[in-house]
Design a protein around this motif. Structure first.
Motif, PDB file in Angstrom:
ATOM      1  N   UNK A  43       0.832  -1.199   0.000  1.00 15.82           N
ATOM      2  CA  UNK A  43       0.000   0.000   0.000  1.00 15.82           C
ATOM      3  C   UNK A  43       0.871   1.255   0.000  1.00 15.82           C
ATOM      4  N   UNK A  44       1.935   1.246   0.790  1.00 14.44           N
ATOM      5  CA  UNK A  44       2.839   2.399   0.843  1.00 14.44           C
ATOM      6  C   UNK A  44       3.558   2.575  -0.496  1.00 14.44           C
ATOM      7  N   UNK A  45       4.011   1.478  -1.082  1.00 18.55           N
ATOM      8  CA  UNK A  45       4.682   1.568  -2.382  1.00 18.55           C
ATOM      9  C   UNK A  45       3.746   2.150  -3.442  1.00 18.55           C
ATOM     10  N   UNK A  46       2.482   1.748  -3.426  1.00 17.02           N
ATOM     11  CA  UNK A  46       1.505   2.310  -4.380  1.00 17.02           C
ATOM     12  C   UNK A  46       1.396   3.821  -4.216  1.00 17.02           C
ATOM     13  N   UNK A  47       1.467   4.264  -2.976  1.00 14.13           N
ATOM     14  CA  UNK A  47       1.319   5.691  -2.699  1.00 14.13           C
ATOM     15  C   UNK A  47       2.538   6.494  -3.135  1.00 14.13           C
ATOM     16  N   UNK A  48       3.733   5.980  -2.854  1.00 14.73           N
ATOM     17  CA  UNK A  48       4.941   6.771  -3.149  1.00 14.73           C
ATOM     18  C   UNK A  48       5.449   6.575  -4.572  1.00 14.73           C
ATOM     19  N   UNK A  74       2.196 -12.767  -8.024  1.00 12.26           N
ATOM     20  CA  UNK A  74       2.750 -14.085  -8.336  1.00 12.26           C
ATOM     21  C   UNK A  74       2.677 -14.929  -7.067  1.00 12.26           C
ATOM     22  N   UNK A  75       1.732 -15.865  -7.043  1.00 13.45           N
ATOM     23  CA  UNK A  75       1.493 -16.691  -5.859  1.00 13.45           C
ATOM     24  C   UNK A  75       2.300 -17.965  -5.938  1.00 13.45           C
ATOM     25  N   UNK A  76       3.082 -18.212  -4.908  1.00 15.28           N
ATOM     26  CA  UNK A  76       3.862 -19.441  -4.840  1.00 15.28           C
ATOM     27  C   UNK A  76       5.174 -19.217  -4.126  1.00 15.28           C
ATOM     28  N   UNK A 114       4.812   0.005 -12.091  1.00 13.06           N
ATOM     29  CA  UNK A 114       4.161  -1.291 -11.899  1.00 13.06           C
ATOM     30  C   UNK A 114       4.788  -1.937 -10.672  1.00 13.06           C
ATOM     31  N   UNK A 115       3.958  -2.498  -9.806  1.00 16.06           N
ATOM     32  CA  UNK A 115       4.456  -3.136  -8.584  1.00 16.06           C
ATOM     33  C   UNK A 115       4.105  -4.616  -8.637  1.00 16.06           C
ATOM     34  N   UNK A 116       5.122  -5.437  -8.799  1.00 17.58           N
ATOM     35  CA  UNK A 116       4.975  -6.885  -8.750  1.00 17.58           C
ATOM     36  C   UNK A 116       4.996  -7.307  -7.285  1.00 17.58           C
ATOM     37  N   UNK A 121      -3.231  -6.616  -4.687  1.00 19.11           N
ATOM     38  CA  UNK A 121      -2.657  -6.149  -5.959  1.00 19.11           C
ATOM     39  C   UNK A 121      -3.471  -6.668  -7.143  1.00 19.11           C
ATOM     40  N   UNK A 122      -3.352  -6.010  -8.298  1.00 22.03           N
ATOM     41  CA  UNK A 122      -4.015  -6.538  -9.497  1.00 22.03           C
ATOM     42  C   UNK A 122      -3.569  -7.975  -9.751  1.00 22.03           C
TER      43      UNK A 122
END
Length: 158
Positions: free
Chosen positions: A44-49, A76-78, A54-56, A70-71
């Protein structure tokens, strides 16, 4: 130091370190990588700053707060190693990575960080930054912001 004080110190260091790193990658192309979603606070903080990046996100399972999901195409789940290899195959280049994997057992966490370091290196943009709660290997360790005590959070350049 109480566990509460320790947690507050860690969260403050994490926030200050991410803010510092975000300023230092201005002009460097590439995406952002959050290794360990957890509750989603850091994401959430990375999205803001870094709203234009694009945030993987890599984590074993999606179990964050509903406001921090995240979208689907960016989660990437695993297990970390195969997900990092997948990210490499997608040709993602990471300008800023945040490493926050850990079980709380220091020896195991340090060993896992060392095992994952070469795979992280494969996705990093040259000159990119890594903000980490664990020691990584094969990267140039650099000094982060003065507000963070040495060894509380670690900073690396790819």
């Amino acid at each position: 130091m109480s566990r509460l004080d320790s947690m507050l110190r860690r969260f403050t260091a994490q926030r200050d370190g991410l803010n510092w790193a975000a300023q230092h990658i201005a002009g460097l192309p590439g995406d952002v990588l959050d290794l360990g979603l957890g509750n989603g606070r850091t994401y959430d903080h990375l999205r803001e700053i870094l709203p234009d990046r694009r945030i993987w996100v890599i984590d074993r399972v999606l179990q964050c707060h509903p406001s921090c999901v995240p979208p689907k195409q960016d989660f990437l789940a695993g297990e970390a190693r195969p997900m990092l290899e997948k990210l490499h195959c997608l040709r993602a280049r990471i300008a800023l990575a945040h490493y926050d994997f850990g079980s709380g057992i220091k020896a195991e966490d340090v060993a896992e960080a060392a095992r994952l370091s070469p795979v992280i290196a494969r996705v990093m943009q040259p000159g990119g930054l890594i903000v980490s709660g664990q020691p990584l290997v094969g990267f140039q360790q650099i000094c982060g912001p003065d507000t963070i005590a040495p060894e509380r959070y670690l900073f690396y350049r790819a």
